[in-house]
Design a protein around this motif. Structure first.
Motif, PDB file in Angstrom:
ATOM      1  N   ASP A   1      -6.410  -5.905   3.035  1.00 55.90           N
ATOM      2  CA  ASP A   1      -4.990  -5.621   3.316  1.00 55.90           C
ATOM      3  C   ASP A   1      -4.148  -5.806   2.049  1.00 55.90           C
ATOM      4  OD1 ASP A   1      -5.608  -8.269   3.415  1.00 55.90           O
ATOM      5  OD2 ASP A   1      -4.524  -8.724   5.269  1.00 55.90           O
ATOM      6  N   GLU A   2      -4.531  -6.800   1.228  1.00 59.33           N
ATOM      7  CA  GLU A   2      -3.822  -7.010  -0.050  1.00 59.33           C
ATOM      8  C   GLU A   2      -4.003  -5.808  -0.986  1.00 59.33           C
ATOM      9  OE1 GLU A   2      -1.834  -9.015  -1.815  1.00 59.33           O
ATOM     10  OE2 GLU A   2      -1.370  -9.823   0.177  1.00 59.33           O
TER      11      GLU A   2
ATOM     12  N   ARG B   1      -1.903  -2.983   0.211  1.00 57.97           N
ATOM     13  CA  ARG B   1      -0.484  -3.244  -0.119  1.00 57.97           C
ATOM     14  C   ARG B   1      -0.213  -2.914  -1.585  1.00 57.97           C
ATOM     15  NH1 ARG B   1       0.090  -7.132   3.867  1.00 57.97           N
ATOM     16  NH2 ARG B   1      -0.969  -8.789   2.771  1.00 57.97           N
ATOM     17  N   GLN B   2      -1.173  -3.282  -2.418  1.00 55.09           N
ATOM     18  CA  GLN B   2      -0.980  -3.058  -3.853  1.00 55.09           C
ATOM     19  C   GLN B   2      -0.954  -1.571  -4.213  1.00 55.09           C
ATOM     20  OE1 GLN B   2      -2.952  -6.206  -5.653  1.00 55.09           O
ATOM     21  NE2 GLN B   2      -2.651  -5.441  -7.739  1.00 55.09           N
TER      22      GLN B   2
ATOM     23  N   TRP C   1      -8.839  -9.139  -0.820  1.00 56.78           N
ATOM     24  CA  TRP C   1      -8.776  -8.869   0.617  1.00 56.78           C
ATOM     25  C   TRP C   1      -8.267  -7.442   0.819  1.00 56.78           C
ATOM     26  CZ3 TRP C   1     -11.505 -12.466   2.592  1.00 56.78           C
ATOM     27  CH2 TRP C   1     -11.492 -13.736   2.021  1.00 56.78           C
TER      28      TRP C   1
END
Ligand code: NIG
Ligand code: FE
Length: 443
Positions: A63-64, A67-68, A61
């Protein structure tokens, strides 16, 4: 082809591919049995793949993935953005069986076969492979390189980012070495990665074939002269043999492959293409990484391959359905039997001027679905993760997993199923190798 390959790719330390409608990551181990059809699919939202310095950093995804990138402390502004425009993403395709380098073409054999001659009848009269050997020996390095480059550009445009490439149209020390050298040069040039295979035992050349015992003498020449020269120069990773009734017997193939293993080469084999010839059994006995063709294996051969998979050292069944189709065989490898027996299945083009003049793995997937009864996901496993394992590269390429080489294809269709569905279409839209855009199709 309406796009241009870019040998060095578009530079940048990071690449962020966003806006995909689905991703077949193919993550995890080699696919066999029921798992052959597991594409490890992510779909139904805003999806992304992040690459950093040539490796996959994150996938999933959007957004994931963002974030990563931040969690790793990497600068988002150093990521080139690439919009997938709702396309489907797969790993870069891996073509585990090609005869990439040759001179000349053989469209005339079509007519000869249409009049009833078999493939091996043409070879027996000095045509077939041997006519390509004559043309290849006579060709200059520049001619062979130009042919190779043109073919690689089309393979790339069809999604192939890594291909195995065999010698085998030289059949003498000098030309076999020359072909392997040129394969190495093309690999270094890019953009398609090449894995070199020595195939001195592709046919018995004219100098040997007409004398009694000529095949055994040629086998001895391959073992005594060709193999040591190839091994000394370190220009091949694999050794292959055309093990087939009327070409090289299982015994002769065993002699060559044993010697190759002694020289440190890994093994693969053209096995049981036209008749059961003991090839599958030999592949199991010798621990070949791959047994290829297998359109006519014996029962014992299928069982022998199944046992290697059960023992945890699978010989990959690399099936070449475009070849059976182009030869008008109406007889294809028993792919479902292999899958049911737990043998991992790969698919490859067998690109060559006699039996499979195709540069398209998506077309091979289509033939695999229609003629071998594979599902699209099974066919995709066969040209990605399983093909990578067939080349001993399963830890490096063939899936979209953090740490692996960042080789991707963005397809201009929204689902995995549509890749083999649109027969012979130009569907690959953007291709990434080692984290760089190496091909973009013009709109
Ligand atoms: O894999 N079968 C042997 N070798 C190739 C054909 C090569 C040729 O006909 O030039 C194959 O089909
Ligand atoms: Fe072949």
């Amino acid at each position: 082809m309406s796009g241009e390959p870019r040998p060095n790719g578009t530079a940048g330390r990071g690449l962020l591919v966003e806006g995909a409608s689905g991703i077949a990551t193919m993550a995890g181990p080699i696919r066999r049995g029921g798992a052959q059809g597991n594409a490890d699919l992510i779909s139904g939202g805003a999806l992304a793949v992040a690459c950093w310095e040539g490796r996959i950093l994150a996938v999933g995804w959007s957004d994931e993935v963002h974030r990563q990138i931040v969690a790793e402390g990497l600068p988002l502004d150093e990521f080139r953005r690439l919009d997938a425009h709702g396309g489907f993403i797969t790993p870069g395709l891996v073509d585990a069986h090609t005869h990439l380098l040759f001179a000349g073409t053989r469209e005339g054999e079509w007519q000869v076969r249409a009049r009833g001659a078999g493939y091996l009848d043409v070879l027996a009269t000095g045509g077939g492979i041997l006519s390509t050997v004559a043309a290849t020996r006579a060709a200059s390095d520049e001619e062979l390189l130009a042919g190779g480059r043109a073919r690689l550009a089309q393979m790339l445009a069809n999604g192939t980012t890594t291909a195995e490439a065999k010698s085998g149209y030289g059949l003498d020390v000098a030309t076999e070495i020359r072909l392997l050298d040129l394969i190495g040069r093309l690999d270094r040039e890019g953009p398609v990665g090449l894995i070199p295979t020595f195939l001195g035992a592709h046919a018995v050349p004219a100098e040997y074939r007409d004398r009694p015992g000529g095949t055994d003498e040629y086998v001895a020449h391959v073992v005594r002269d060709q193999l040591p020269a190839v091994a000394r120069q370190g220009i091949a990773l694999f050794c292959d043999v055309f093990c087939e009734q009327g070409v090289f017997s299982a015994d002769q193939s065993r002699r060559i492959l044993h010697a190759a293993a002694d020289h440190g080469l890994a093994l693969r084999i053209h096995a049981d293409e036209l008749a059961p010839s003991g090839g599958a059994e030999l592949a199991a006995e010798l621990g070949c990484l791959s047994a290829d063709h297998l359109a006519a294996p014996s029962e014992a051969g299928i069982e022998a391959l199944a046992r290697t998979a059960q023992a945890g050292h699978p010989v990959v069944a690399t099936l070449l359905p475009a070849t059976s189709w182009f030869l008008g065989k109406h007889h294809f490898a028993p792919a479902r039997r292999f899958i049911d027996a737990g043998v991992p299945v790969a698919l490859a083009t067998d690109l060559n001027p006699g039996t499979s003049p195709t540069l398209s793995l998506p077309l091979v997937m289509s033939i695999g679905c229609v003629e071998l009864g594979l599902t699209p996901a099974e066919a995709l496993s066969a040209v990605t993760i399983n093909a990578a394992h067939a080349l001993g590269l399963g830890a490096e390429i063939g899936s979209i997993e953090p740490g692996k080489q960042a080789d991707l294809v963005v397809w201009g269709v929204p689902t995995l199923e549509q890749i083999p569905y649109w027969l012979g279409a130009d569907l690959a839209r953007t291709i990434v190798r080692r984290g760089r855009v190496v091909f973009e199709r013009r709109a």
